[in-house]
Design a protein around this motif. Structure first.
Motif, PDB file in Angstrom:
ATOM      1  N   GLU A   1       0.826  -1.203   0.000  1.00 46.88           N
ATOM      2  CA  GLU A   1       0.000   0.000   0.000  1.00 46.88           C
ATOM      3  C   GLU A   1       0.863   1.257   0.000  1.00 46.88           C
ATOM      4  N   VAL A   2       0.408   2.243  -0.747  1.00 45.36           N
ATOM      5  CA  VAL A   2       0.992   3.574  -0.712  1.00 45.36           C
ATOM      6  C   VAL A   2      -0.094   4.451  -0.115  1.00 45.36           C
ATOM      7  N   GLU A   3       0.251   5.163   0.959  1.00 45.61           N
ATOM      8  CA  GLU A   3      -0.783   5.928   1.630  1.00 45.61           C
ATOM      9  C   GLU A   3      -0.363   7.345   1.955  1.00 45.61           C
ATOM     10  N   SER A   4      -1.370   8.146   2.230  1.00 46.63           N
ATOM     11  CA  SER A   4      -1.173   9.496   2.736  1.00 46.63           C
ATOM     12  C   SER A   4      -1.208   9.413   4.247  1.00 46.63           C
ATOM     13  N   HIS A   5      -0.180   9.926   4.888  1.00 46.43           N
ATOM     14  CA  HIS A   5      -0.187   9.940   6.348  1.00 46.43           C
ATOM     15  C   HIS A   5      -0.991  11.119   6.885  1.00 46.43           C
ATOM     16  N   VAL A   6      -1.352  12.044   6.024  1.00 46.49           N
ATOM     17  CA  VAL A   6      -2.184  13.167   6.447  1.00 46.49           C
ATOM     18  C   VAL A   6      -3.644  12.722   6.519  1.00 46.49           C
ATOM     19  N   SER A   7      -4.155  12.134   5.442  1.00 46.06           N
ATOM     20  CA  SER A   7      -5.551  11.692   5.417  1.00 46.06           C
ATOM     21  C   SER A   7      -5.718  10.248   5.864  1.00 46.06           C
ATOM     22  N   GLU A   8      -4.604   9.520   5.996  1.00 44.74           N
ATOM     23  CA  GLU A   8      -4.586   8.102   6.377  1.00 44.74           C
ATOM     24  C   GLU A   8      -5.412   7.253   5.412  1.00 44.74           C
ATOM     25  N   THR A   9      -5.322   7.588   4.109  1.00 43.97           N
ATOM     26  CA  THR A   9      -6.027   6.823   3.092  1.00 43.97           C
ATOM     27  C   THR A   9      -5.039   6.156   2.157  1.00 43.97           C
ATOM     28  N   VAL A  10      -5.425   5.005   1.622  1.00 41.41           N
ATOM     29  CA  VAL A  10      -4.616   4.285   0.648  1.00 41.41           C
ATOM     30  C   VAL A  10      -4.800   4.963  -0.702  1.00 41.41           C
ATOM     31  N   LEU A  11      -3.687   5.294  -1.350  1.00 43.22           N
ATOM     32  CA  LEU A  11      -3.715   6.002  -2.632  1.00 43.22           C
ATOM     33  C   LEU A  11      -3.595   5.049  -3.808  1.00 43.22           C
ATOM     34  N   VAL A  12      -2.844   3.975  -3.620  1.00 40.74           N
ATOM     35  CA  VAL A  12      -2.633   2.977  -4.668  1.00 40.74           C
ATOM     36  C   VAL A  12      -2.023   1.738  -4.006  1.00 40.74           C
ATOM     37  N   VAL A  13      -2.244   0.590  -4.606  1.00 33.13           N
ATOM     38  CA  VAL A  13      -1.614  -0.655  -4.155  1.00 33.13           C
ATOM     39  C   VAL A  13      -0.693  -1.105  -5.277  1.00 33.13           C
TER      40      VAL A  13
END
Length: 147
Positions: A131-143
């Motif tokens: 997983e590649v995620e945003s640590h600001v929004s804590e959402t997964v951006l792409v796998v």
């Protein structure tokens, strides 16, 4: 009465600490992966279309992945990469400062300004889903699926 007020704070702190480690995606560390991180400042924010955002493989065998937060990002986006293939992952959040993280390869850290690109270049030395995620929004951006 005082214990009741501290309970929500304690629960929130625990949730923050486990948010990155609770995924079922392979999150093993690799010290053998060759990595390079760069941040580029852009004078104009460009928004990628879904056609521009797909993985491209050049003759040099580099998988180039472009992800624009809020445009073509999400946990349902999976990019396939071959084992031992070079990867150039470029992330941009056109609307807000962000901090990106690539699980399993321990790439990330540092704030990327709104509209600036953050590029991670590495060799996909481990098979699995990362997983590649945003640590600001804590959402997964792409796998990134490596096989």
């Amino acid at each position: 009465m005082r214990k009741v007020r501290t309970l929500p704070v304690a629960i929130a702190a625990i949730m923050v600490l486990v948010s990155c480690g609770g995924s079922s995606v392979d999150d093993s560390s690799t010290s053998s992966a060759e990595t390079k991180e760069t941040t580029a400042t852009t004078s104009e924010t460009s928004v990628a279309t879904s056609d521009e955002a797909t993985t491209s493989t050049e003759a040099s065998n580099v998988a180039k992945i472009l992800v624009t937060v809020g445009v073509d990002s999400g946990p349902d986006r999976v990019e396939n990469v071959k084992l031992n293939q070079e990867v150039e992952l470029t992330l941009v959040n056109p609307k807000a400062d962000d901090e990106f993280h690539v699980h399993g390869y321990d790439l990330g850290g540092g704030t990327t300004k709104a509209g600036d690109e953050k590029t991670f270049a590495f060799v996909a030395t481990e098979a699995g889903d990362f997983e590649v995620e945003s640590h600001v929004s804590e959402t997964v951006l792409v796998v990134i699926h490596v096989s």
